[in-house]
Motif scaffolding. Sequence first.
Motif, PDB file in Angstrom:
ATOM      1  N   GLU A   6       0.826  -1.207   0.000  1.00 26.93           N
ATOM      2  CA  GLU A   6       0.000   0.000   0.000  1.00 26.93           C
ATOM      3  C   GLU A   6       0.859   1.256   0.000  1.00 26.93           C
ATOM      4  O   GLU A   6       1.979   1.257   0.507  1.00 26.93           O
ATOM      5  CB  GLU A   6      -0.916   0.044   1.238  1.00 26.93           C
ATOM      6  N   CYS A  22      -2.762   0.284  -3.961  1.00 30.28           N
ATOM      7  CA  CYS A  22      -2.290  -1.028  -3.538  1.00 30.28           C
ATOM      8  C   CYS A  22      -1.704  -1.708  -4.765  1.00 30.28           C
ATOM      9  O   CYS A  22      -2.433  -2.003  -5.720  1.00 30.28           O
ATOM     10  CB  CYS A  22      -3.433  -1.848  -2.972  1.00 30.28           C
ATOM     11  N   TRP A  36     -10.335  -3.095   0.885  1.00 31.72           N
ATOM     12  CA  TRP A  36      -9.631  -2.242   1.832  1.00 31.72           C
ATOM     13  C   TRP A  36     -10.296  -2.387   3.198  1.00 31.72           C
ATOM     14  O   TRP A  36     -11.525  -2.374   3.299  1.00 31.72           O
ATOM     15  CB  TRP A  36      -9.694  -0.778   1.405  1.00 31.72           C
ATOM     16  N   CYS A  96      -4.744  -3.188   2.459  1.00 31.54           N
ATOM     17  CA  CYS A  96      -5.242  -3.807   1.243  1.00 31.54           C
ATOM     18  C   CYS A  96      -5.289  -5.321   1.460  1.00 31.54           C
ATOM     19  O   CYS A  96      -4.383  -5.883   2.089  1.00 31.54           O
ATOM     20  CB  CYS A  96      -4.286  -3.454   0.100  1.00 31.54           C
TER      21      CYS A  96
END
Length: 124
Positions: A6, A22, A36, A96
């Motif tokens: 990320e 990401c 997320w 992520c």
Amino acid sequence: QVHLVESGGGLVQAGGSLRLSCAAAGRTFSSYAMAWFRQAPGKEREFVAAINWSGSTTYYGDPVKGRFTISRDNHKNLVYLQMNSLKPEDTAMYYCAADPSRGSRYTFSSYAYWGQGTQVTVSS
């Protein structure tokens, strides 16, 4: 196997915007649903948004609906989280995640792969 990294976090004033990215390494990225999550100190990891493998369907947690947008670029192996109208309560580490094969897309334990996170801090 997917490796996730990320970026894009930082400090922003309330009402401002940030875009998180990401980056995924792995040949099977385009076959995975992505998401997320966020986690504030002393709180459980919270679902923020998810997107299906093609990008045609998205899902959002109630606290971010209408303010955040998740998207993906399968050619570049990237997933984005555009965050607008940020609030101090959005302050958290944002993670992520990939491949919710173990259960519900809304539950963090369902995801097989995770990044290290990027910090978002919203000042009032």
